[in-house]
Design a protein around this motif. Structure first.
Motif, short mmCIF file in Angstrom:
data_model
loop_
_atom_site.label_atom_id
_atom_site.label_comp_id
_atom_site.label_asym_id
_atom_site.label_seq_id
_atom_site.Cartn_x
_atom_site.Cartn_y
_atom_site.Cartn_z
N SER A 108 -2.59 10.59 -2.27
CA SER A 108 -1.84 10.83 -1.04
C SER A 108 -2.78 11.12 0.12
O SER A 108 -2.65 10.59 1.22
CB SER A 108 -0.87 12.01 -1.23
N THR A 111 -4.77 8.02 1.19
CA THR A 111 -3.94 7.09 1.97
C THR A 111 -3.94 7.48 3.43
O THR A 111 -4.11 6.64 4.33
CB THR A 111 -2.51 7.07 1.43
N ASN A 132 3.03 10.44 7.46
CA ASN A 132 2.36 11.55 6.76
C ASN A 132 3.29 12.43 5.95
O ASN A 132 3.01 12.69 4.76
CB ASN A 132 1.57 12.40 7.76
N ILE A 139 4.44 10.48 2.88
CA ILE A 139 3.36 10.27 1.91
C ILE A 139 3.12 11.53 1.09
O ILE A 139 2.98 11.48 -0.14
CB ILE A 139 2.07 9.84 2.63
N TYR A 140 3.10 12.69 1.75
CA TYR A 140 2.80 13.93 1.05
C TYR A 140 4.00 14.49 0.30
O TYR A 140 3.82 15.23 -0.67
CB TYR A 140 2.28 14.97 2.04
N ARG A 163 5.43 11.79 -2.88
CA ARG A 163 4.49 11.68 -4.00
C ARG A 163 4.03 13.05 -4.50
O ARG A 163 3.07 13.15 -5.24
CB ARG A 163 3.27 10.84 -3.58
#
Length: 314
Positions: free
Chosen positions: A243, A246, A286, A289-290, A293
């Motif tokens: 994460s 990315t 952001n 993504i965090y 996952r």
């Protein structure tokens, strides 16, 4: 005194993201939707980290700082940009332009440095788990974030003062949707080679050195993960680090493309797309993504929704 719809000759004019067409309101709606998503997603992430004691760890402390930076970046750029979609011209005073440059640079540099700090946090957690509480104590975390903000503000102040000190004796039309250094350099009627050298040096220090720190941290992390005997431990470590990587690739790639090239290699269209990516798209992505996952964040979100439902039933 000048009326509100008059433009001073000293003002800059922001030409905006797109030419005015029949579809420009559609793009405005998309940008405002992304703006709302960025604000709500990052605010929700900060809220969950604050209210859930299980998330009171260095990793989530730094993540809340990142979310706060994304909120600030969106607020600095999008409102002024939205005004430009609805008016034939979008004037901005030299003071307003300088303020926007300073704030955008402060947030951007802070995020670059913070991503390096977050990589060190993952390195300490995975490679030195027994010393982790000491290496990333609350005092250390506060000192690191304070250092990030101070260093970013100092760099932004130097670059902003240098940019606004340049003479602008020709066109005041900035072919961009906000005041950004490469766009203003094209308007200066003086030799900007020395300033471009300063920009390159600061870019090297504040982009390449942190990115090297990130690469070194993850090289050590990968070696430690490969030595793990537990498959679950490997998967958890890789999921957390993927994460972060990315986000690093997205943000550093855009920043290097924008600030590590000479001004002669910049085109307005490319600059707008890259700037759109790290000022609007990245703040939207952001939190997803965090959170999507991350089992801890999703678990905290489920608990919060469960409490809200129980409160409504009562």
């Amino acid at each position: 005194m000048r009326s509100g719809n008059e433009t001073s000759s000293a003002d800059f004019i922001l030409l905006g993201l797109l030419s005015r067409t029949n579809a420009h309101m559609f793009f405005l709606a998309l940008i405002l939707l992304a703006f709302i998503a960025a604000l709500s997603g990052n605010a929700l992430l900060i809220f969950l980290i604050q209210v859930d004691s299980s998330l009171h760890t260095p990793m989530y402390f730094f993540l809340s700082q990142l979310a706060f930076m994304d909120i600030c970046q969106s607020l600095i750029v999008v409102p002024k940009m939205a005004v430009g979609f609805q008016t034939s011209d979008n004037p901005i005073s030299p003071t307003g332009c300088g303020s926007q440059i300073f704030l955008v640079l402060t947030i951007g540099v802070s995020e670059c440095l913070l991503l390096a700090v977050m990589a060190y946090d993952r390195y300490a957690a995975i490679c030195n788990p027994l010393q982790y509480p000491v290496l990333l104590s609350r005092k250390v975390c506060l000192a690191l974030t304070s250092g990030v903000w101070i260093a970013a503000s100092a760099d932004a102040l130097i670059l902003t003062a240098s940019t606004m000190h340049l003479p602008y004796c020709g066109s005041k039309e900035i072919n961009h949707f906000f005041c950004e250094v490469p766009a203003l350099l094209k308007l200066s009627c003086s030799d900007t080679s020395q300033y471009e050298t300063l920009l390159f040096v600061t870019g090297t220090i504040l982009l390449l050195i942190p990115s090297s720190t990130i690469l070194a941290s993850y090289a050590c992390i990968l070696a430690a993960v490969l030595r793990m005997k537990s498959t679950k431990g490997q998967q958890k470590a890789l999921a957390t680090c993927s994460s972060h990587l990315t986000v690093v690739v997205m943000f550093y790639g855009a920043a290097i493309f924008m600030y590590m090239r000479p001004s002669s290699y910049h085109s307005p269209e490319e600059d707008k797309i890259v700037s759109l990516f790290y000022t609007i798209v990245t703040p939207v992505l952001n939190p997803f993504i965090y959170s999507l996952r991350n089992k801890d964040v999703l678990g905290s979100l489920r608990k919060w929704f469960g409490r809200c439902r129980a409160f409504q039933k009562n």
